[in-house]
Design a protein around this motif. Sequence first.
Motif, PDB file in Angstrom:
ATOM      1  N   LEU A   6     -18.504  13.709 -17.176  1.00  0.00           N
ATOM      2  CA  LEU A   6     -17.153  13.253 -16.869  1.00  0.00           C
ATOM      3  C   LEU A   6     -17.045  11.758 -17.171  1.00  0.00           C
ATOM      4  O   LEU A   6     -18.036  11.032 -17.086  1.00  0.00           O
ATOM      5  CB  LEU A   6     -16.829  13.506 -15.397  1.00  0.00           C
ATOM      6  CG  LEU A   6     -16.838  14.963 -14.944  1.00  0.00           C
ATOM      7  CD1 LEU A   6     -16.505  15.052 -13.466  1.00  0.00           C
ATOM      8  CD2 LEU A   6     -15.868  15.816 -15.765  1.00  0.00           C
TER       9      LEU A   6
ATOM     10  N   LEU B  72     -14.835  12.450  -8.842  1.00  0.00           N
ATOM     11  CA  LEU B  72     -15.753  12.858  -9.919  1.00  0.00           C
ATOM     12  C   LEU B  72     -16.755  13.898  -9.436  1.00  0.00           C
ATOM     13  O   LEU B  72     -17.678  14.258 -10.175  1.00  0.00           O
ATOM     14  CB  LEU B  72     -16.488  11.626 -10.457  1.00  0.00           C
ATOM     15  CG  LEU B  72     -15.633  10.592 -11.196  1.00  0.00           C
ATOM     16  CD1 LEU B  72     -16.430   9.317 -11.437  1.00  0.00           C
ATOM     17  CD2 LEU B  72     -15.118  11.163 -12.510  1.00  0.00           C
TER      18      LEU B  72
ATOM     19  N   ASN C 266     -11.581  17.879 -22.759  1.00  0.00           N
ATOM     20  CA  ASN C 266     -11.745  17.769 -21.319  1.00  0.00           C
ATOM     21  C   ASN C 266     -12.814  18.714 -20.808  1.00  0.00           C
ATOM     22  O   ASN C 266     -13.139  19.727 -21.446  1.00  0.00           O
ATOM     23  CB  ASN C 266     -10.432  18.082 -20.610  1.00  0.00           C
ATOM     24  CG  ASN C 266      -9.472  16.902 -20.626  1.00  0.00           C
ATOM     25  OD1 ASN C 266      -9.843  15.808 -20.218  1.00  0.00           O
ATOM     26  ND2 ASN C 266      -8.254  17.112 -21.090  1.00  0.00           N
ATOM     27  N   GLU C 267     -13.346  18.375 -19.653  1.00  0.00           N
ATOM     28  CA  GLU C 267     -14.277  19.236 -18.946  1.00  0.00           C
ATOM     29  C   GLU C 267     -13.538  19.943 -17.805  1.00  0.00           C
ATOM     30  O   GLU C 267     -12.488  19.486 -17.340  1.00  0.00           O
ATOM     31  CB  GLU C 267     -15.432  18.405 -18.367  1.00  0.00           C
ATOM     32  CG  GLU C 267     -16.396  17.876 -19.398  1.00  0.00           C
ATOM     33  CD  GLU C 267     -17.320  18.957 -19.958  1.00  0.00           C
ATOM     34  OE1 GLU C 267     -17.500  19.997 -19.282  1.00  0.00           O
ATOM     35  OE2 GLU C 267     -17.859  18.759 -21.059  1.00  0.00           O
TER      36      GLU C 267
END
Length: 294
Positions: A60, A92, A146-147
Amino acid sequence: MTATAAPILISPETLVGYMADPDLRILDASVELPTPRFDQDYRVASGRDGWLQAHIPGALHADLLEELAQPQASFSFALPCADHFASALARLGVGANSHIVIYDRTDGFWAARLWWMLRSVGIAAQVLDGGFNAWRAAGLPQRQGNESPVPMAELRLQQSPGFWIDRQGVQAVLAGERPGVLVCALSSALFSGTAPSRYARRGHIPGSLNLPARNLLDPQGKYLPSTQLKDQLGDELLKTPAPLVLYCGGGISAAAVALAMTLVGRDNVLLYDGSLQEWAADSNLPMTTGATPA
């Protein structure tokens, strides 16, 4: 989790072995800060776009420019208060039991900065030695875009003493009212004032020694072996009982020196958070040019 729970550096090959660990949190701490083309050429941007283009699977983006900084500060990348820092990390997915590995896409200084921030609140983390460049050189997988979101963690933090120093503290060192050895982690050209500076004035704080952070890395961007690190750091800095007061332009390169000091067992190190971005902006504070190598 204590700040001494794991080795500081981790190799790409070792990291691969942890990829299935549900507690693993890989953080890309990259920031875009180009070399200045002329005096006061300050251009800074989030590293998020670069992260979207390519990153380690599962990593991230940790935003040191805004999310993980104190927004009210007069200088960039200012250390956030403990509650702000805890909230940003929790978003996160970082919790008390997380296994944290940090990297960046350039010279590793951003990763060192986040590592020092975490260390100062008692959270252990590891830095990927050689960063994303080492990961790619090892032929390991990369991901774009994106994750998947991670669950928000619960985290409470408290800032520990003995990691940071403010402008007033540096002024006290300079005046001989407080012990300390000032060490500038910028390049010799920036230290001496022969190269353009992105800050308000060229040069360094008077009385400083110069220890360029890049001298502590090999050509691949990995930290030098312990014996070579000690040679680069020198006996004067390793053995003096006085605190080492590290600074650079924005408290970033200095964090790499702090990490190197920790690798060789040198403690009693303080990082000046505002560094020259704060110091040079105040015309009442002294600066000088010329070479004074460590």
